[in-house]
Design a protein around this motif. Structure first.
Motif, PDB file in Angstrom:
ATOM      1  N   VAL A 238     -13.314   3.857  -0.972  1.00 41.61           N
ATOM      2  CA  VAL A 238     -12.292   4.310  -1.075  1.00 41.61           C
ATOM      3  C   VAL A 238     -11.459   3.789   0.066  1.00 41.61           C
ATOM      4  CG1 VAL A 238     -10.953   6.362  -1.016  1.00 41.61           C
ATOM      5  CG2 VAL A 238     -12.731   6.287  -2.454  1.00 41.61           C
ATOM      6  N   MET A 239     -11.895   3.997   1.379  1.00 44.97           N
ATOM      7  CA  MET A 239     -11.352   3.469   2.557  1.00 44.97           C
ATOM      8  C   MET A 239     -11.177   2.089   2.584  1.00 44.97           C
ATOM      9  SD  MET A 239     -10.802   6.391   4.252  1.00 44.97           S
ATOM     10  CE  MET A 239     -10.591   5.825   5.903  1.00 44.97           C
ATOM     11  N   ASP A 240     -11.835   1.230   2.010  1.00 46.08           N
ATOM     12  CA  ASP A 240     -11.791  -0.303   2.114  1.00 46.08           C
ATOM     13  C   ASP A 240     -10.633  -0.749   1.425  1.00 46.08           C
ATOM     14  OD1 ASP A 240     -13.762  -1.198   3.726  1.00 46.08           O
ATOM     15  OD2 ASP A 240     -15.431  -1.792   2.062  1.00 46.08           O
ATOM     16  N   THR A 241     -10.452   0.135   0.077  1.00 46.40           N
ATOM     17  CA  THR A 241      -9.369  -0.278  -0.666  1.00 46.40           C
ATOM     18  C   THR A 241      -7.808   0.268   0.167  1.00 46.40           C
ATOM     19  OG1 THR A 241     -10.599   0.433  -2.576  1.00 46.40           O
ATOM     20  CG2 THR A 241      -8.319   0.176  -2.997  1.00 46.40           C
ATOM     21  N   MET A 242      -8.151   0.975   0.659  1.00 44.34           N
ATOM     22  CA  MET A 242      -6.999   1.533   1.736  1.00 44.34           C
ATOM     23  C   MET A 242      -6.768   0.300   2.617  1.00 44.34           C
ATOM     24  SD  MET A 242      -4.740   4.156   1.624  1.00 44.34           S
ATOM     25  CE  MET A 242      -3.118   3.863   2.312  1.00 44.34           C
ATOM     26  N   ARG A 243      -7.756  -0.069   3.298  1.00 46.48           N
ATOM     27  CA  ARG A 243      -7.344  -0.959   4.274  1.00 46.48           C
ATOM     28  C   ARG A 243      -7.212  -2.454   3.716  1.00 46.48           C
ATOM     29  NH1 ARG A 243     -13.184   0.578   6.278  1.00 46.48           N
ATOM     30  NH2 ARG A 243     -12.846   2.444   7.173  1.00 46.48           N
ATOM     31  N   SER A 244      -7.449  -2.386   2.526  1.00 47.30           N
ATOM     32  CA  SER A 244      -7.166  -4.016   1.847  1.00 47.30           C
ATOM     33  C   SER A 244      -5.536  -4.135   1.755  1.00 47.30           C
ATOM     34  CB  SER A 244      -7.840  -4.209   0.548  1.00 47.30           C
ATOM     35  OG  SER A 244      -7.216  -3.210  -0.368  1.00 47.30           O
ATOM     36  N   GLY A 245      -4.654  -2.875   1.953  1.00 43.67           N
ATOM     37  CA  GLY A 245      -3.403  -2.859   1.843  1.00 43.67           C
ATOM     38  C   GLY A 245      -3.018  -2.949   0.190  1.00 43.67           C
ATOM     39  N   LYS A 246      -3.837  -2.755  -0.734  1.00 38.12           N
ATOM     40  CA  LYS A 246      -3.521  -2.813  -2.159  1.00 38.12           C
ATOM     41  C   LYS A 246      -3.045  -1.300  -2.593  1.00 38.12           C
ATOM     42  CE  LYS A 246      -6.675  -6.201  -3.329  1.00 38.12           C
ATOM     43  NZ  LYS A 246      -7.961  -6.461  -3.144  1.00 38.12           N
ATOM     44  N   ALA A 247      -3.486  -0.259  -1.630  1.00 40.17           N
ATOM     45  CA  ALA A 247      -3.204   1.119  -2.180  1.00 40.17           C
ATOM     46  C   ALA A 247      -1.987   1.682  -1.731  1.00 40.17           C
ATOM     47  CB  ALA A 247      -4.546   1.877  -1.876  1.00 40.17           C
ATOM     48  N   GLY A 248      -1.224   2.582  -2.093  1.00 40.02           N
ATOM     49  CA  GLY A 248      -0.289   3.215  -1.625  1.00 40.02           C
ATOM     50  C   GLY A 248      -0.395   4.629  -1.100  1.00 40.02           C
ATOM     51  N   VAL A 249      -1.463   5.333  -1.436  1.00 40.68           N
ATOM     52  CA  VAL A 249      -1.757   6.620  -0.898  1.00 40.68           C
ATOM     53  C   VAL A 249      -3.615   6.446  -0.814  1.00 40.68           C
ATOM     54  CG1 VAL A 249      -1.952   9.000  -1.473  1.00 40.68           C
ATOM     55  CG2 VAL A 249       0.108   7.702  -2.201  1.00 40.68           C
ATOM     56  N   GLY A 250      -3.951   7.247   0.202  1.00 39.90           N
ATOM     57  CA  GLY A 250      -5.205   7.541   0.276  1.00 39.90           C
ATOM     58  C   GLY A 250      -5.406   8.884   1.109  1.00 39.90           C
ATOM     59  N   GLY A 251      -6.425   9.565   0.913  1.00 44.19           N
ATOM     60  CA  GLY A 251      -6.647  10.933   1.233  1.00 44.19           C
ATOM     61  C   GLY A 251      -7.557  10.665   2.668  1.00 44.19           C
ATOM     62  N   MET A 252      -6.786  11.132   3.777  1.00 43.72           N
ATOM     63  CA  MET A 252      -7.361  11.100   5.307  1.00 43.72           C
ATOM     64  C   MET A 252      -6.859  12.182   5.982  1.00 43.72           C
ATOM     65  SD  MET A 252      -6.669   7.164   5.480  1.00 43.72           S
ATOM     66  CE  MET A 252      -6.108   6.747   4.067  1.00 43.72           C
ATOM     67  N   SER A 253      -7.545  12.343   7.271  1.00 45.49           N
ATOM     68  CA  SER A 253      -7.162  13.281   8.395  1.00 45.49           C
ATOM     69  C   SER A 253      -5.693  12.582   9.007  1.00 45.49           C
ATOM     70  CB  SER A 253      -8.399  13.655   9.277  1.00 45.49           C
ATOM     71  OG  SER A 253      -8.819  12.344   9.962  1.00 45.49           O
ATOM     72  N   MET A 254      -5.167  13.084   9.850  1.00 50.46           N
ATOM     73  CA  MET A 254      -4.040  12.549  10.574  1.00 50.46           C
ATOM     74  C   MET A 254      -4.219  11.416  11.495  1.00 50.46           C
ATOM     75  SD  MET A 254      -1.557  15.893  10.903  1.00 50.46           S
ATOM     76  CE  MET A 254      -0.101  14.853  11.720  1.00 50.46           C
ATOM     77  N   ASN A 255      -5.222  11.464  12.161  1.00 53.87           N
ATOM     78  CA  ASN A 255      -5.333  10.362  13.384  1.00 53.87           C
ATOM     79  C   ASN A 255      -5.442   8.827  12.620  1.00 53.87           C
ATOM     80  OD1 ASN A 255      -7.740  11.017  12.088  1.00 53.87           O
ATOM     81  ND2 ASN A 255      -8.864  11.580  14.018  1.00 53.87           N
ATOM     82  N   HIS A 256      -5.955   8.987  11.062  1.00 52.67           N
ATOM     83  CA  HIS A 256      -5.933   7.623  10.552  1.00 52.67           C
ATOM     84  C   HIS A 256      -4.647   6.983  10.331  1.00 52.67           C
ATOM     85  CE1 HIS A 256      -9.998   7.377   9.293  1.00 52.67           C
ATOM     86  NE2 HIS A 256     -10.058   8.744   9.357  1.00 52.67           N
ATOM     87  N   ALA A 257      -3.475   7.564  10.483  1.00 56.88           N
ATOM     88  CA  ALA A 257      -1.993   7.199  10.649  1.00 56.88           C
ATOM     89  C   ALA A 257      -2.461   5.942  11.593  1.00 56.88           C
ATOM     90  CB  ALA A 257      -1.133   8.077  11.019  1.00 56.88           C
ATOM     91  N   TRP A 258      -3.256   5.924  12.441  1.00 59.44           N
ATOM     92  CA  TRP A 258      -3.408   4.711  13.039  1.00 59.44           C
ATOM     93  C   TRP A 258      -4.752   4.036  13.028  1.00 59.44           C
ATOM     94  CZ3 TRP A 258      -0.601   0.999  14.528  1.00 59.44           C
ATOM     95  CH2 TRP A 258      -1.019  -0.005  15.605  1.00 59.44           C
TER      96      TRP A 258
END
Lengths: 517, 325, 294
Positions: free
Chosen positions: A287-307
């Motif tokens: 799930v995280m890898d898909t987020m990092r690939s830039g293809k996803a619009g939303v992912g579930g994460m804690s706030m520090n992941h903004a960075w």
């Protein structure tokens, strides 16, 4: 010729034999493990000038652990007049090792356990293996800081403080949607405030080509079933797996009508293609890898992941901007945001430690939780490891040499600040300031968490199996492999399951004992 | 052959030394003294098994206790067969047993013989370069972790990204849902295991084949035996001992299914066919810290293993094969 | 033999083709692993499948090799794989040889004693207590002694010794060797292929030491390679089970990319994998008989 050839194996054999023999002698000399076989070390506190030796076992998130040759370690020993003997646990092993330590009764003077809910720990707390610290605590002003009051309260066991909690902010952690702000802007969409608006945003991400490459290659929301647990909480208007009823009993949300609605919400989203096709089988790392690939619009994460994650996305797509949502409202207009108890992990002192040393250990933590000690553990020493420029701490090259703030000492006692959950190394000011705003907005949303810190034997024994059944069924219904009727049937059978009744009764009783007086 | 001839007369020489008639105990003692060096050779091993196996094994009694670290093994209360009763009366017991046995038998039928067949095939290769190349390739997957193999499987077979499904699409065929389809799960596990371990498994068999006297092959050729017959009559018998031991040992672990692989491959859609004793123990016993309960399940598995080994050993002996003990 | 020529040819053709297919089935994943380890993480995320990287990079390797503990962990692992393997072969071989001699008293009792440990597996906690009571915590011996041998190895090695004719040993005894001498001078050389196979098993086992090291070793300088690599690959974004769920803390620690993981796999397996081709010649047909005659 024969002799020389034969000598070497014989001596090797001899060596092996000797080794094994001495080992067995040692074994019989020590005998049955159990409690109290640990050496007492030097009896602390007898001579106030001598540094007290303290053995501590705790987590370490760094790749390289520090030892007693480290400058900050020495500084800490000097300030607290101690001689520290720290056993670091790598996070990949911590859970297993802590369980083995607990089960073998082989406990260091300061023992770290990640979760109060650990069943071994709960049993041991009841059996009085650890010191009751309540009578001592009042003597340590820094342990009584206002910011820490709540964490001491919620970690009480039968009204007694048996643990030293490790601070962690209530807000900012937990899985909650993190949205690509740049995609919102590209489509001229507002930040969603309600679940319906959120749904529409996801739909727009799917249909309106937010990344502007002319292809429908966007994955609106990268998620797996586990990372959507909060949807059930939004519908049920509570944190955790339990909801407080008006008669001060708890009811499990797993069987509630609201949970069914939540499941149907997710089902609809799945059918509309808002989640990845492999939704049902993805691991969290995927799930995280898909987020990092830039293809996803939303992912579930804690706030520090903004960075933390935002930075990785920016490597792929320089315009990318990850923004946490403040809260989401359900159809009743009730807001939800994730929050937890203000600590993460606890320290315990076994009874075999003499009282004088217990006081010394508390003194050590008192220093760690003082403003000065707290900052020293995280940032190092002013002028050596950091300098203050425009009110901000800027680290010097020495910080890296002494491994300041890399998960070593700053992990033993956390910084008492929201920064723990909303900030990250290298986070740009604009992202940080926005996170501060969002976390302050989140703090206005109070969602009850009635089951936090409750422990029930039956829950521990039976609940995981029951909840796994329901979670599996939910996934099957969402992906269309099972009908809603079979879901209803399962829920009905669980409602009638005597085990579920036992769990519910025990949880309600635990709640009343802890909070209703 | 020659060697044996010259040696033959020496047979019984050691016993000749202690030929005097003696009491039972006296004979025992003189035998032990005669073989003292053999005992010396065995001693490190025996010590190892006592210290690192038998002392920890005594802890298995906690299966009959409500173990608590505070009271230790000696002080924890006894509960008899309570944990066993809980396990057998579990609604899912039969499902767990069915899945465990199914996965295990598939492995016995397809996975167990695979390296044997591969060794035979490798043994027939004439070009030593070709043989070595193939050998070095097939044994590499053994070193890949299950996590990595899970990742590779996902890469090949997932619906959105899988190469296999991409290929199906390019051929204008329907994609196949392989990873979350209960019908494919057992087959996929078996295939994964074979892929990972087939090459590694050949090592032991090739070592056995290496002991074959080349004269036997020559003799077989003289008799006009074809390659398949030579394989059957010369090579395979040389491996028989090893195969039999491995088979009996494998039967002893019939209820072990390899936790990590199944745990990684499991997902909500296949739970019904994927839950086995090992995953259950992990979830219920270890994560929830129920040491006594998980020990009881382990003990149950061991007892089934004992029954299997003893039976298999008896059968082997009846058919005149070397047995395990 | 000549009349069988064409049959022979077809047999070889089928056999070699099948082997080629089996070999190919393993090539792609291995190729992919190696290729990814040289790929830039950004490229990995941008392209769904990479068969040939656009830009080759050594970053992943640089990152892993720059760890200050790398050298010490390699030495621990090499020590385990050499000294441990030698000790394991001696202990296993000695015991297996003793119980393979049919004249030995208590032989069956010893076999059953070994077999029982195969069937009954004790938990981790009692083993931890034994290791601790022996004073082996944080000692490299805690990674060798508890895994010196196992029932599986003893029983299997006994199977190999069983097939050595007792007559050979008796001849040596007449020459004045005692049992240890026979074991060392006759039996071990005769069983070379088996010893090589078992040595490889032990060496790989020691090289892959992971779980015991987690439990018995606290001092990072004593970590074997596998533990070090795993620790470097801990994903700070998926850690933590408490209220935070997915922490990163203030940790200045990079998220392990897929390419880093692949590089770790390559580093962790290459050294031990290279051992195998050197051992292969000992599996050559007839090695045993040759040594008897020679």
């Amino acid at each position: 010729m024969k002799n020389t050839e034969r000598k070497s194996p014989k001596s090797l054999l001899k060596m092996t034999l000797l080794l094994l023999l001495t080992s067995s002698l040692l074994l019989s000399a020590c005998g049955g493990g159990g409690s109290g076989s640990e050496s007492k070390g030097n009896e602390g506190g007898t001579d106030s000038n001598e540094p007290t030796s303290i053995t501590i076992q705790t987590l370490n998130y760094a790749t390289e652990f520090i030892d007693n040759t480290n400058a900050l370690w020495k500084e800490l020993e000097k300030e607290t007049n101690t001689k520290l003997n720290i056993t670091w646990l790598s996070p990949s092993t911590a859970e297993e090792k802590i369980n083995v330590m607990l089960a073998s009764g082989d406990l260091p003077e300061v023992t770290f356990v990640e979760s109060m809910q650990n069943p071994q720990l709960q049993k041991m707390l009841k059996q009085g293996v650890f010191w009751d610290l309540t009578p001592f605590l009042k003597d340590y002003p820094n342990l009584n800081r206002d910011e820490l009051k709540e964490m001491w309260d919620v970690t009480k066991v039968d009204g007694k403080n048996m643990v030293i909690p490790r601070y962690y902010p209530s807000y900012g952690g937990g899985i909650f949607p993190m949205v690509r702000k740049d995609w919102l802007d590209a489509l001229n969409l507002e930040t969603p405030k309600t679940l319906d608006e959120f749904y529409n945003v996801l739909k727009a991400f799917k249909e309106k080509d937010p990344n502007g490459n002319g292809q429908a290659d966007e994955i609106p929301y990268t998620a797996n079933p586990g990372s959507l647990a909060y949807i059930y909480n939004i519908f049920n208007e509570t944190q955790g797996s339990w909801k407080l009823q008006s008669d001060n009993t708890l009811s499990p949300i797993i069987t509630s009508e609201e949970s069914k609605e939540a499941m149907l919400w997710i089902k609809k989203a799945y059918e509309d293609g808002l989640f990845p096709k492999d939704f049902a089988i993805m691991k969290f790392s995927q799930v995280m890898d898909t987020m990092r690939s830039g293809k996803a619009g939303v992912g579930g994460m804690s706030m520090n992941h903004a960075w933390v994650t935002g930075k990785s996305v920016r490597d792929v797509d320089p315009k990318a901007d990850l923004m946490p949502l403040s809260y989401l409202e359900n159809a009743n207009g009730v807001k939800y945001t994730p929050s937890g108890s203000p600590y993460y992990g606890v320290y315990l002192i076994p009874k075999k430690v003499p009282e004088a040393k217990v006081k010394k250990i508390l003194e050590f933590f008192d220093y760690g939780y003082s403003k000065e000690g707290n900052e020293m553990l995280t940032y190092g020493l002013e002028g050596v490891h950091y300098t203050v420029e425009n009110g901000k701490k800027v680290s010097t090259p020495q910080a890296a040499i002494d491994k300041t703030g890399d998960g070593n000492l700053n992990n033993m006692i956390h910084l008492v600040s929201d920064d723990m959950s909303i900030s990250a190394v290298g986070m740009p000011d604009d992202v940080y300031n926005r996170n501060v705003e969002i976390v302050n907005e989140r703090k206005t949303v109070k969602v009850p968490n009635p089951s936090a810190e409750l422990y029930s034997e039956a829950y521990n024994k039976y609940y995981p199996e029951i909840s796994k059944k329901v979670e599996d069924m939910r996934v099957m219904v969402i992906t269309g492999k099972e009908s809603i009727e079979s879901y209803d049937k399962l829920i009905e059978s669980i409602k009638n399951d005597p085990k579920m009744k036992e769990i519910t009764d025990e949880m309600s009783k635990a709640y009343q004992e802890k909070y209703v007086k | 052959m020659k060697v044996q001839d010259t040696v033959q007369p020496a047979k019984g020489a050691p016993t000749a030394r202690s030929a005097k008639p003696k009491s039972k105990w006296g004979r025992l003692w003189s035998d032990v003294v005669r073989d003292k060096y053999l005992y010396v050779l065995a001693l490190p091993g025996i010590l190892f098994f006592i210290i690192f196996k038998y002392i920890p094994i005594t802890n298995l009694v906690i299966a009959f206790q409500e173990y608590s670290p505070y009271f230790g093994v000696l002080g924890s209360p006894w509960v008899g067969f309570e944990h066993f009763a809980r396990f057998f009366s579990n609604n899912d017991f039969w499902m767990l047993l069915r899945n465990t046995l199914a996965i295990s038998f598939l492995s016995l039928i397809f996975f167990f013989p695979a390296p044997i067949i591969l060794s035979l095939m490798l043994n027939e290769v004439r070009s030593s370069l070709y043989k070595r190349t193939i050998q070095s390739l097939v044994y590499i997957p053994h070193f890949l972790s299950w996590v990595l193999i899970y990742g590779l499987t996902y890469l090949m077979f997932s619906q959105s990204e899988g190469l296999f499904n991409k290929w199906l699409v390019s051929m204008n065929w329907e994609t196949i849902d392989i990873l979350s389809n209960p019908n494919y799960f057992w087959g996929m596990l078996t295939a994964q295991s074979i892929w990972k371990e087939i090459g590694w498994g050949t090592i032991i068999f090739l070592a056995a084949i290496a002991g074959v006297d080349p004269q036997l092959y020559e003799a077989a050729v003289m008799d006009g035996a074809g390659r398949l017959r030579r394989m059957w009559h010369v090579t395979l018998p040389a491996m028989r001992n090893v195969i039999l031991i491995l088979l009996i040992l494998r039967l002893g672990t019939i209820l072990d299914t390899g936790f990590e692989q199944i745990y990684l491959m499991m997902n909500a859609a296949v739970t019904n066919v994927a839950e086995v004793f090992d995953t259950y123990v992990y979830r219920v016993g270890i994560r929830q810290g129920e040491f006594s309960y998980s020990t009881a399940i382990g003990l149950f598995k061991s007892i089934v293993g004992v029954i299997m080994v003893v039976t298999a050993n008896k059968l082997a002996r009846r058919y005149g094969e070397d047995s395990l003990y | 033999m000549h009349e069988r020529g064409w049959k022979n040819g077809i047999f070889s053709l089928i056999n070699n083709t099948l082997l080629l297919l089996i070999g190919l089935a393993t090539v792609f994943p291995i190729y992919y692993t190696v290729i990814l380890s040289f790929t830039d993480p950004v490229e990995y995320y941008q392209r769904s499948l990479i068969l040939w990287p656009r830009d080759w990079t050594l970053d992943a390797y640089k990152h892993l090799l720059s760890n200050g503990l790398f050298v010490s962990s390699i030495s621990v692992s090499v020590f385990l794989a050499t000294v441990g393997t030698a000790l394991s072969l001696l202990v296993t071989g000695g015991m297996a040889y003793a119980v393979s001699r049919k004249r030995l008293r208590f032989r069956k009792a010893m076999m059953i004693m070994v077999l029982i440990t195969f069937l009954f597996t004790p938990g981790l906690v009692p083993l931890y207590l034994v290791v601790r009571n022996l004073g082996l915590i944080d000692s490299v011996w805690s990674l060798i002694l508890p895994s010196l041998t196992s029932a599986w190895y003893v029983l299997l090695m006994k199977g190999f010794f069983d097939s050595i004719p007792e007559s050979l040993e008796e001849a040596a005894m007449i020459d004045g060797c005692n049992d240890i001498g026979v074991f060392w001078r006759i039996i071990l050389p005769l069983s070379l292929p088996a010893l090589v196979a078992f040595g490889l098993f032990f060496a790989v086992g020691y090289w892959n030491t992971y779980f015991n090291a987690l439990m018995f070793i606290n001092d990072q300088k004593m970590w074997p390679l596998q533990v070090l690599l795993q620790n470097m690959l801990v994903d700070p974004t998926t850690m933590g089970s408490g209220s935070g769920g997915g922490f990163a803390f203030h940790v200045n620690r990079q998220v392990p990319t897929e390419t880093l993981k692949m590089a770790a796999v390559v580093i962790a397996t290459i050294p031990i994998m290279l051992v195998y081709p050197f051992l292969q010649k000992h599996f050559a047909k007839g090695a045993m008989v040759g040594s008897v005659k020679g």
